[in-house]
Scaffold this motif. Structure first.
Motif, PDB file in Angstrom:
ATOM      1  N   SER A   9      42.373  54.390  40.396  1.00 50.83           N
ATOM      2  CA  SER A   9      41.981  52.988  40.317  1.00 50.83           C
ATOM      3  C   SER A   9      42.079  52.265  41.656  1.00 50.83           C
ATOM      4  N   GLU A  10      42.798  52.829  42.619  1.00 48.66           N
ATOM      5  CA  GLU A  10      42.895  52.176  43.920  1.00 48.66           C
ATOM      6  C   GLU A  10      41.514  51.979  44.547  1.00 48.66           C
ATOM      7  N   ALA A  11      40.597  52.895  44.262  1.00 51.62           N
ATOM      8  CA  ALA A  11      39.250  52.790  44.821  1.00 51.62           C
ATOM      9  C   ALA A  11      38.421  51.695  44.154  1.00 51.62           C
ATOM     10  N   ASP A  12      38.902  51.145  43.037  1.00 48.36           N
ATOM     11  CA  ASP A  12      38.141  50.149  42.294  1.00 48.36           C
ATOM     12  C   ASP A  12      38.525  48.710  42.634  1.00 48.36           C
ATOM     13  N   ARG A  13      39.489  48.518  43.535  1.00 45.31           N
ATOM     14  CA  ARG A  13      39.909  47.165  43.905  1.00 45.31           C
ATOM     15  C   ARG A  13      38.855  46.492  44.785  1.00 45.31           C
ATOM     16  N   VAL A  14      38.627  45.205  44.533  1.00 44.88           N
ATOM     17  CA  VAL A  14      37.635  44.477  45.329  1.00 44.88           C
ATOM     18  C   VAL A  14      38.233  43.260  46.033  1.00 44.88           C
ATOM     19  N   ALA A  15      39.413  42.828  45.650  1.00 44.68           N
ATOM     20  CA  ALA A  15      40.079  41.708  46.332  1.00 44.68           C
ATOM     21  C   ALA A  15      41.571  41.810  46.081  1.00 44.68           C
ATOM     22  N   ARG A  16      42.343  41.280  47.020  1.00 45.78           N
ATOM     23  CA  ARG A  16      43.798  41.430  46.948  1.00 45.78           C
ATOM     24  C   ARG A  16      44.465  40.334  47.757  1.00 45.78           C
TER      25      ARG A  16
ATOM     26  N   VAL B 234      45.589  41.467  42.382  1.00 48.09           N
ATOM     27  CA  VAL B 234      44.475  42.345  42.730  1.00 48.09           C
ATOM     28  C   VAL B 234      43.348  42.158  41.718  1.00 48.09           C
ATOM     29  N   ALA B 235      42.127  42.053  42.214  1.00 47.71           N
ATOM     30  CA  ALA B 235      40.950  42.027  41.351  1.00 47.71           C
ATOM     31  C   ALA B 235      40.230  43.362  41.461  1.00 47.71           C
ATOM     32  N   TYR B 236      39.816  43.894  40.303  1.00 44.63           N
ATOM     33  CA  TYR B 236      39.055  45.137  40.246  1.00 44.63           C
ATOM     34  C   TYR B 236      37.601  44.811  39.961  1.00 44.63           C
ATOM     35  N   GLY B 237      36.756  45.814  40.070  1.00 40.62           N
ATOM     36  CA  GLY B 237      35.337  45.571  39.869  1.00 40.62           C
ATOM     37  C   GLY B 237      34.993  45.156  38.453  1.00 40.62           C
ATOM     38  N   THR B 238      35.714  45.696  37.462  1.00 41.04           N
ATOM     39  CA  THR B 238      35.444  45.387  36.056  1.00 41.04           C
ATOM     40  C   THR B 238      36.763  45.252  35.290  1.00 41.04           C
ATOM     41  N   ASN B 239      36.670  44.671  34.090  1.00 40.91           N
ATOM     42  CA  ASN B 239      37.845  44.597  33.217  1.00 40.91           C
ATOM     43  C   ASN B 239      38.385  45.995  32.908  1.00 40.91           C
ATOM     44  N   GLU B 240      37.474  46.928  32.652  1.00 44.62           N
ATOM     45  CA  GLU B 240      37.885  48.289  32.287  1.00 44.62           C
ATOM     46  C   GLU B 240      38.651  48.964  33.423  1.00 44.62           C
TER      47      GLU B 240
ATOM     48  N   ALA C 204      42.462  50.338  33.292  1.00 38.50           N
ATOM     49  CA  ALA C 204      42.802  51.713  33.675  1.00 38.50           C
ATOM     50  C   ALA C 204      43.926  51.730  34.704  1.00 38.50           C
ATOM     51  N   ALA C 205      43.914  50.771  35.617  1.00 39.51           N
ATOM     52  CA  ALA C 205      44.958  50.724  36.651  1.00 39.51           C
ATOM     53  C   ALA C 205      46.336  50.538  36.029  1.00 39.51           C
TER      54      ALA C 205
END
Length: 226
Positions: free
Chosen positions: A77-84, A103-109, A113-114
């Motif tokens: 999930s580290e690769a799915d982060r888009v803002a921090r 941390v914001a990820y690309g999607t809720n899912e 998962a993170a």
């Protein structure tokens, strides 16, 4: 942290302020992701007068920074982060080390998962041997899990609280308490590191920080649980 080795602290949940040389792909920030992170992170207005809040070095950077690090395990999930955004919080007369990372990820899912990855990693950390963290250059630590559970007083239902003791081969130890909350695609992590078991006042302060962040999490648009 006084006599505690800096490496122990960095190898714990505050490893986010170190660089990861394996990260070479620059990921774009999703729509309003940076604004969502900025909305949730703790500020001086959440805290009593005299408490200092400061952005850590590279605290608003995703690329080359680590959020999740437990027992050297991998976190896809580290690769799915888009803002921090990560800040330190200093209370006068309190020797605990507090930090808040959002941390914001690309999607809720992906955010869901993170948090699943983190829970599974915490449960599976071996307590009978020393394991090097993923970040190069830091000493192996043995991780003892004291507790892992949800906190009913938090408004965000998808939450987990963990307390651990990390010990180096030299016998240096640090107590780590963490409160994770996820709402939509945003994950909030409130950290406390202490040289011994945290006091009731320190636990209360950490919980108050998490409660403030959780209230703002629930105001985010598109934040219905995945």
């Amino acid at each position: 942290m006084g006599r505690l080795a800096t490496a122990v602290v960095i190898a714990a949940l505050l490893a986010a302020c170190t660089e990861d040389p394996r990260s070479t792909t620059k990921r774009p920030t999703g729509p309003d992701a940076a604004e969502q992170v900025e909305t949730v992170v703790v500020t001086t207005q959440d805290l009593p007068r005299g408490v200092e809040v400061e952005l850590i070095p590279q605290g608003d950077v995703v690329e080359g920074q680590t959020t999740l690090d437990e027992c050297g395990q991998e976190f896809p999930s580290e690769a799915d982060r888009v803002a921090r955004r990560q800040v330190t919080i200093a209370y006068p007369g309190d020797d605990g080390s507090y930090s808040h990372e959002v941390v914001a990820y690309g999607t809720n899912e992906q955010a869901l998962a993170a948090l699943h990855e983190w829970r599974a990693a915490v449960r599976s950390c071996p307590e009978d041997r020393f394991v090097a963290p993923r970040e190069p250059g830091f000493p192996p630590v043995r991780t003892q899990l004291l507790e892992l559970h949800a906190m009913s007083v938090l408004a965000v239902p998808d939450n987990s609280v963990a307390r651990q003791v990390l010990t180096t081969e030299k016998g240096e130890s640090v107590h780590v308490a963490a409160i994770y909350q996820r709402y939509g695609r945003v994950l909030s992590a409130s950290y406390l590191l202490t040289s011994g078991p945290p006091t009731r006042r320190q636990v209360d302060r950490l919980t108050e920080q998490a409660s403030s962040a959780g209230e703002r999490l629930l105001t985010l648009p598109g934040g219905e649980p995945a």
